[in-house]
Design an enzyme around this catalytic site. Sequence first.
Site, PDB file in Angstrom:
ATOM      1  N   SER A  41       0.863  -1.198   0.000  1.00 44.04           N
ATOM      2  CA  SER A  41       0.000   0.000   0.000  1.00 44.04           C
ATOM      3  C   SER A  41       0.890   1.236   0.000  1.00 44.04           C
ATOM      4  O   SER A  41       0.926   1.997   0.952  1.00 44.04           O
ATOM      5  CB  SER A  41      -0.932  -0.012   1.216  1.00 44.04           C
ATOM      6  N   HIS A  63      -3.406  -5.920   2.837  1.00 43.64           N
ATOM      7  CA  HIS A  63      -2.460  -6.897   3.376  1.00 43.64           C
ATOM      8  C   HIS A  63      -3.055  -8.285   3.597  1.00 43.64           C
ATOM      9  O   HIS A  63      -2.367  -9.190   4.050  1.00 43.64           O
ATOM     10  CB  HIS A  63      -1.864  -6.402   4.707  1.00 43.64           C
ATOM     11  N   GLN A  75      -6.498  -1.542   7.577  1.00 42.99           N
ATOM     12  CA  GLN A  75      -5.370  -2.399   7.188  1.00 42.99           C
ATOM     13  C   GLN A  75      -4.687  -3.085   8.379  1.00 42.99           C
ATOM     14  O   GLN A  75      -4.314  -4.240   8.293  1.00 42.99           O
ATOM     15  CB  GLN A  75      -4.355  -1.525   6.440  1.00 42.99           C
ATOM     16  N   GLU A  76      -4.513  -2.360   9.480  1.00 43.10           N
ATOM     17  CA  GLU A  76      -3.722  -2.921  10.577  1.00 43.10           C
ATOM     18  C   GLU A  76      -4.400  -2.700  11.923  1.00 43.10           C
ATOM     19  O   GLU A  76      -4.675  -1.556  12.304  1.00 43.10           O
ATOM     20  CB  GLU A  76      -2.326  -2.283  10.597  1.00 43.10           C
ATOM     21  N   GLU A  84       1.746  -9.169   7.157  1.00 41.84           N
ATOM     22  CA  GLU A  84       2.585  -8.726   8.269  1.00 41.84           C
ATOM     23  C   GLU A  84       2.516  -9.667   9.464  1.00 41.84           C
ATOM     24  O   GLU A  84       2.850  -9.306  10.592  1.00 41.84           O
ATOM     25  CB  GLU A  84       2.214  -7.294   8.651  1.00 41.84           C
ATOM     26  N   ASP A 125      -3.681   1.235  11.856  1.00 43.47           N
ATOM     27  CA  ASP A 125      -3.334   1.939  10.625  1.00 43.47           C
ATOM     28  C   ASP A 125      -4.524   1.720   9.696  1.00 43.47           C
ATOM     29  O   ASP A 125      -4.732   0.616   9.190  1.00 43.47           O
ATOM     30  CB  ASP A 125      -2.049   1.377  10.008  1.00 43.47           C
ATOM     31  N   GLU A 156      -3.260   5.766  12.503  1.00 39.20           N
ATOM     32  CA  GLU A 156      -2.405   6.158  11.369  1.00 39.20           C
ATOM     33  C   GLU A 156      -3.256   6.296  10.107  1.00 39.20           C
ATOM     34  O   GLU A 156      -4.183   5.506   9.899  1.00 39.20           O
ATOM     35  CB  GLU A 156      -1.341   5.061  11.203  1.00 39.20           C
ATOM     36  N   ASP A 175       1.374   8.600   7.481  1.00 35.18           N
ATOM     37  CA  ASP A 175       2.266   7.679   6.748  1.00 35.18           C
ATOM     38  C   ASP A 175       2.192   8.021   5.254  1.00 35.18           C
ATOM     39  O   ASP A 175       3.015   8.796   4.754  1.00 35.18           O
ATOM     40  CB  ASP A 175       1.853   6.230   7.021  1.00 35.18           C
ATOM     41  N   LYS A 214       9.674   5.476   7.287  1.00 30.68           N
ATOM     42  CA  LYS A 214      10.072   4.318   6.479  1.00 30.68           C
ATOM     43  C   LYS A 214      11.226   4.756   5.589  1.00 30.68           C
ATOM     44  O   LYS A 214      11.038   5.635   4.727  1.00 30.68           O
ATOM     45  CB  LYS A 214       8.919   3.875   5.582  1.00 30.68           C
ATOM     46  N   HIS A 223       8.487  -0.905   9.430  1.00 27.28           N
ATOM     47  CA  HIS A 223       8.769  -1.885   8.378  1.00 27.28           C
ATOM     48  C   HIS A 223       7.879  -1.622   7.172  1.00 27.28           C
ATOM     49  O   HIS A 223       7.081  -0.688   7.178  1.00 27.28           O
ATOM     50  CB  HIS A 223       8.505  -3.295   8.926  1.00 27.28           C
ATOM     51  N   ARG A 224       7.970  -2.471   6.137  1.00 28.61           N
ATOM     52  CA  ARG A 224       7.032  -2.468   5.019  1.00 28.61           C
ATOM     53  C   ARG A 224       6.302  -3.808   4.988  1.00 28.61           C
ATOM     54  O   ARG A 224       6.772  -4.793   5.557  1.00 28.61           O
ATOM     55  CB  ARG A 224       7.759  -2.293   3.671  1.00 28.61           C
ATOM     56  N   SER A 225       5.175  -3.850   4.283  1.00 26.03           N
ATOM     57  CA  SER A 225       4.464  -5.130   4.184  1.00 26.03           C
ATOM     58  C   SER A 225       5.319  -6.149   3.428  1.00 26.03           C
ATOM     59  O   SER A 225       5.320  -7.332   3.745  1.00 26.03           O
ATOM     60  CB  SER A 225       3.118  -4.936   3.502  1.00 26.03           C
ATOM     61  N   LYS A 263       7.003  -0.044  14.578  1.00 27.52           N
ATOM     62  CA  LYS A 263       5.904  -0.864  14.054  1.00 27.52           C
ATOM     63  C   LYS A 263       6.570  -1.882  13.145  1.00 27.52           C
ATOM     64  O   LYS A 263       7.111  -1.528  12.100  1.00 27.52           O
ATOM     65  CB  LYS A 263       4.961   0.064  13.278  1.00 27.52           C
TER      66      LYS A 263
HETATM   67  C1  2PG Z   1       1.944   0.862   6.217  1.00 23.75           C
HETATM   68  C2  2PG Z   1       2.871  -0.227   5.739  1.00 23.75           C
HETATM   69  C3  2PG Z   1       3.562  -1.007   6.798  1.00 23.75           C
HETATM   70  P1  2PG Z   1       2.937  -0.980   3.284  1.00 23.75           P
HETATM   71  O1  2PG Z   1       0.996   1.232   5.513  1.00 23.75           O
HETATM   72  O2  2PG Z   1       2.176   1.458   7.245  1.00 23.75           O
HETATM   73  O3  2PG Z   1       2.735  -1.561   7.759  1.00 23.75           O
HETATM   74  O4  2PG Z   1       2.310  -1.027   4.765  1.00 23.75           O
HETATM   75  O5  2PG Z   1       4.355  -1.391   3.389  1.00 23.75           O
HETATM   76  O6  2PG Z   1       2.080  -1.937   2.486  1.00 23.75           O
HETATM   77  O7  2PG Z   1       2.803   0.433   2.815  1.00 23.75           O
HETATM   78 MG    MG Z   2       0.608   2.958   6.947  1.00 25.13          MG
END
Ligand code: 2PG
Ligand code: MG
Length: 390
Positions: free
Chosen positions: A17, A133, A141-142, A182, A217, A264, A291, A316, A344-346, A367
């Site tokens: 994403s 995800h 998403q999270e 994740e 998130d 987030e 983000d 990131k 991190h990233r997904s 995170k």
């Molecule tokens: C986010 C990230 C990490 P993605 O949105 O914060 O959790 O996801 O790496 O897919 O952008």
């Molecule tokens: Mg995010």
Amino acid sequence: MSDGKNTVLAKVPSGASTGAHEALELRDGEKTRFLGKGVQKAVLNVNNIIAPAVRGKWKPEQQKKLDAFLLELDGTENKSTLGANAILGVSLAAARLAAVQKGVPLWKHLQSLFGKGTSLPRPMMNVLNGGKHADSGLAIQEFMIFPNLGNFSDNLRAGAETFQHLKKILQKRGESTAVGDEGGVAPRLPKVADAFDVILEAITVAGYEGKVELAIDAAASEFYGPDNGAPEGKYLIDGQTLSAQELTDFYRELVAKYPIVSIEDSHAEDDFDGFADMQEKLGERLQLVGDDLLVTNKKRLEMGIEKKLCNAILIKVNQIGTLSETFETMHLAKKHDFGTVISHRSGETSDDFIADLAVGTDAGQIKTGSLSRSERIAKYNQLLRIEEQL
Ligand code: 2PG
Ligand code: MG
């Protein structure tokens, strides 16, 4: 990267994403090879352009100069000539090589570059995956647990125990416990509130009521507008079509019912009015993290501060593409009392660089996924090792 005596590696992650304003991740686009996701061009850029240009020119400890040179070599605003993935690998490897040459742990070297203190971060653990995800059908998403027991190892233990109880509860109900990108579970639940209910039950059974809080998130760009099945300018969540302000109210109701302390990307990445509404109504009580909104970019952060869009930033390294720019953004965030969450990233790798980064920049929060999948656990294990060193 090698100095003839020491050889180090740095790995670059990728996201499902990604924010529209992130630095460019260079992929080959050749549809018959890795479905277009190959990175031969980026690798060639490292080997044929970057390596000959930097070799012998900078010492690895001259991070700022090296990164400035890489930016110059690329020459574009979003690193589209060489690719942020090509540039970042070099930038991170240099930091690691410098630490090895100095004979200090990476976090210590990063701390000397960043120029502030050190601390172990409080972990945000994504135990239930939705959005892009997973196939859980949930818009958000999270769904993260956010232990607050004091030291890192106790927080990690609380997270691990809660996650195991969460799986047991779902198993008993006959729900799927297969994990998403994740490492969190991804059961098919009808509503966002159902996810919070089952997570809270797990926290209670694990014995951490009041000690483990919640964070989300929303990654709201992914349930916004016609691209995602919603009308223009609207959000589609729990089967309802909501305006930006109605979405703020939706969060307000959740926050009244559940111990959520951090949200987030509550709104879509360019819905500044939505973010401003959120910050105005909930910014005093909650951590509101940008983000996709801020993409670790100093200019976007300046804009976010000026327009009062949120009060914290997700960090990131691959959104911006060099370590030095990441530091500049974090310095600005700290200057304005913004919370900082290293992330991190997904599509993550086994590299644990971000664990040291969180400690060496005194970020306060990290995170890095759930308590499964070794690319997530690698970061937690490294933090345990650093906790011992500290
Ligand atoms: C986010 C990230 C990490 P993605 O949105 O914060 O959790 O996801 O790496 O897919 O952008
Ligand atoms: Mg995010």
